[in-house]
Design a protein around this motif. Structure first.
Motif, PDB file in Angstrom:
ATOM      1  N   ASN A 488      -2.239   7.747  -4.407  1.00  0.00           N
ATOM      2  CA  ASN A 488      -1.209   8.423  -2.909  1.00  0.00           C
ATOM      3  C   ASN A 488      -2.632   8.862  -2.737  1.00  0.00           C
ATOM      4  O   ASN A 488      -2.860   8.766  -1.674  1.00  0.00           O
ATOM      5  CB  ASN A 488      -0.310   9.469  -3.954  1.00  0.00           C
ATOM      6  N   ALA A 489      -4.014   8.703  -2.924  1.00  0.00           N
ATOM      7  CA  ALA A 489      -4.781   9.072  -2.404  1.00  0.00           C
ATOM      8  C   ALA A 489      -5.608   8.194  -1.110  1.00  0.00           C
ATOM      9  O   ALA A 489      -4.929   6.763  -1.382  1.00  0.00           O
ATOM     10  CB  ALA A 489      -6.009   9.043  -3.113  1.00  0.00           C
ATOM     11  N   ASP A 490      -6.474   8.158  -0.113  1.00  0.00           N
ATOM     12  CA  ASP A 490      -6.825   7.114   1.273  1.00  0.00           C
ATOM     13  C   ASP A 490      -8.316   7.479   1.211  1.00  0.00           C
ATOM     14  O   ASP A 490      -8.795   8.079   2.845  1.00  0.00           O
ATOM     15  CB  ASP A 490      -5.442   7.328   2.073  1.00  0.00           C
ATOM     16  N   THR A 497      -2.459   4.053   1.819  1.00  0.00           N
ATOM     17  CA  THR A 497      -2.769   4.853   0.002  1.00  0.00           C
ATOM     18  C   THR A 497      -3.470   3.517  -0.386  1.00  0.00           C
ATOM     19  O   THR A 497      -3.451   1.834  -0.472  1.00  0.00           O
ATOM     20  CB  THR A 497      -1.572   5.162  -0.134  1.00  0.00           C
ATOM     21  N   ASN A 498      -4.291   4.334  -2.330  1.00  0.00           N
ATOM     22  CA  ASN A 498      -4.609   3.621  -2.377  1.00  0.00           C
ATOM     23  C   ASN A 498      -2.922   2.406  -3.283  1.00  0.00           C
ATOM     24  O   ASN A 498      -3.659   0.892  -3.299  1.00  0.00           O
ATOM     25  CB  ASN A 498      -4.932   3.564  -3.633  1.00  0.00           C
TER      26      ASN A 498
END
Length: 597
Positions: A488-490, A497-498
């Protein structure tokens, strides 16, 4: 009237979900009479990990192993029923034969309209059994291979048949592949599709001579294509992406590519030291070395024209110093590879070395080869005439059994009943499960069978080649892990998101807005378009519609949406466009991305 708004697209980014799916369950249905085939009570000893103590038991256990192997790769909520019988297929005839028991067209969940899908695949796509009273595929196994002792069928699980034995599991894995969809279902006397419409397998066949897919040809053109080897190929994105990881590249070659009047290939011997020549070809100008002592072209003394060698392929003669001495000097001068011309007649030799130059240990980091004295003289004559010679060192570029990057289909000049078109070409290397003949060096990861089935619509839980899951993708793009690697990181702050970057076939470390679904309107036609990974094996892409933004239903092709139109975006992604055709005064469409866990 169809109405949609851009506000619908705001929903796309929030519709990522993780869920578990059910691996396919294969059920083998015994169709043998008492005392025959799977019911044979003849005592036998366990073999190769197969614990059966009667012939019938060993056969059944081997079938269950086939089901386990196929089942671990495919997803289906509907058990796949395989009718099995042992029968007489002739003493020198086929080992076995199999195919789907039926086909379905235009069913709920069908990816393409007016295309026939084998019933097992249709059931998987529909999510329920479309023909609950029937088996999905049937196979007949030649009992004649067990008519003598020692028996020719090998029922072990270890893939180690001996002598003239035939590996039973490999054969049945192959036959089940046909039943799951690896079959053209086309007349080889008329070129007509047998049902008047193509089977899904045939939609991926392409004839490079005509530049047409089989679905774009006339019956007469298809009939001619049946025998058009090597120009009949499989044009499916998963198989195109996976082929370089399975098939080996062609023979390593050294050739002059320019000037055109001098273009030719040369025989050579690769050095016994330094890096191996790989499939990534080196193409560069070849420059002869000049050194400070006679003979002035063997690099046995200090090189005087090092300024000319940077980024070039060095050309020098065999001389009195060690081979690795001269290669190292060329390397230090900036050469990216070295070609050594023999100074005596005969074939080139494999060069050796001691990895020591001027008493110091050295590492050779560039490839080098030797060519014959005759070929060296021909190159030197061009250079003496002030000709710029461009050479290429590396793999020939084409994969064994491929044409223009697409895997060839078996299309021999004489039609082989039961073999032509519905198999991979025998030119593939290493051998593939779905070639017309069973070979001893097959792999139980099912090679390109899985990529072809994925092209046809099967949800494949794990394709070993390319084996690309979110976890492996994260390791590739974020070697140091950390918070940036989370799904869920960007890390590039582009709003994706990833997990979304992975599903859309994008680089998570480079900001982009091209992948996200966008609404398009041209006249009365509305559609959505987005990019999609062709190598991700654990993402399902589907469409849903709603009239109130609360209740969402699956969008059906031909009723709610049109068929997908795809355009390649390199080797790892494709652009997808889907037209909205549902006739409703207020309709919302969303793309659903589901991660298979």
């Amino acid at each position: 009237m169809k109405v949609t708004t851009l506000s619908v697209l705001c929903l796309f980014g929030s519709l990522l979900a993780s869920y578990s799916v059910r691996a396919a369950d294969f059920v083998f249905v015994n169709q043998d009479a008492a005392g025959v085939g799977l019911n044979d009570t003849t005592p036998v000893s366990p073999v190769g990990g197969n614990p059966g103590t009667t012939l019938g038991q060993q056969r059944l256990f081997a079938l269950e192993e086939v089901g386990r192997i196929w089942g671990q790769f495919l997803q289906s909520d509907v058990p796949i029923r395989v009718g099995v019988r042992f029968g007489d297929l002739g003493s020198g005839g086929a080992l076995a034969q199999a195919g789907p028991d039926s086909f379905e067209v235009n069913f709920t969940g069908a990816p393409e309209r007016d295309v026939f899908y084998p019933i097992a695949l249709a059931n998987s796509l529909a999510g329920f059994d479309l023909e609950p009273t029937r088996n999905d595929l049937s196979t007949t196994i030649n009992i004649n291979l067990d008519s003598t002792v020692p028996r020719r069928w090998y029922y072990g699980f270890d893939g180690q048949p001996s002598g003239s034995q035939v590996d039973f599991i490999d054969v049945v894995l192959h036959e089940v592949g046909h039943g799951l969809g690896f079959s053209a279902v086309t007349s080889f006397t008329s070129g007509n599709f047998l049902f008047g419409r193509p089977a899904v397998y045939a939609t991926f066949l392409e004839d490079l001579t005509l530049g047409l897919r089989w679905t774009e040809m006339t019956s007469a053109q298809r009939l001619a294509s049946v025998n058009n080897d090597p120009n009949v190929v499989w044009n499916g994105p998963s198989t195109i992406a996976g082929a370089p990881s399975i098939l080996q590249a062609g023979n390593i070659s050294f050739e002059a590519t320019s000037p055109a009047s001098f273009a030719r290939s040369f025989s050579f011997a690769e050095a016994g030291f330094g890096p191996a020549i790989t499939g990534n070809p080196i193409t560069a100008e070849i420059v002869e070395i000049i050194d400070g002592a006679e003979p002035t072209n063997d690099a046995c003394s200090d090189i005087l024209n090092g300024f000319e060698l940077a980024g070039k392929i060095a050309f020098l003669s065999r001389g009195t110093c060690n081979f690795d001495d001269k290669i190292f000097r060329a390397q230090q001068a900036g050469a990216i590879a070295v070609v050594v011309g023999n100074n005596v007649g005969g074939a080139p030799i494999v060069m050796g070395g001691d990895s020591v130059v001027n008493g110091q240990p050295v590492t050779i980091s560039i490839p080098s080869i030797m060519i014959s004295q005759t070929d060296a003289s021909a190159i030197r004559a061009q250079l003496d005439a002030a000709t710029t010679v461009i050479v290429r060192l590396g793999a020939s570029g084409e994969l064994f059994g491929a044409n223009q990057g697409k895997v060839r289909v078996h299309a021999p000049s004489s039609t082989a009943s039961g073999s032509s078109i519905s198999h991979w070409s025998t030119a593939t290397f290493p051998n593939l499960l779905m070639e017309p003949s069973i070979n001893r060096n097959l792999r139980d990861d099912l090679d390109l069978s899985l990529t072809a089935l994925r092209d046809m619509g099967w949800v494949v839980l794990d394709i070993p080649y390319p084996h690309l899951t979110l976890e492996l993708w994260q390791e590739e793009n974020f070697p140091s892990a950390g918070s940036s690697a989370l799904a869920n990181a960007d890390p590039d702050f582009d709003g994706l998101t990833n997990l979304e970057e992975y599903a859309f076939g994008e680089n998570p470390n480079s900001s982009t807005s091209n992948a996200f679904p966008v609404f398009q309107s041209m006249g009365d036609t509305q559609s959505i378009a987005y990019s999609r990974s062709v190598t991700a094996t654990d993402i399902n892409y589907s469409y849903e519609y709603s009239t109130d933004l609360t209740n969402w239903l699956p969008a059906e092709v031909g009723v709610d949406i049109g068929a997908e139109v795809t355009t390649p975006l390199g080797s790892e992604a494709e652009r997808v466009s889907v037209e909205i055709i549902r006739n409703d005064p207020r309709v919302f469409l969303r793309l659903r991305l589901e991660q298979v866990m």
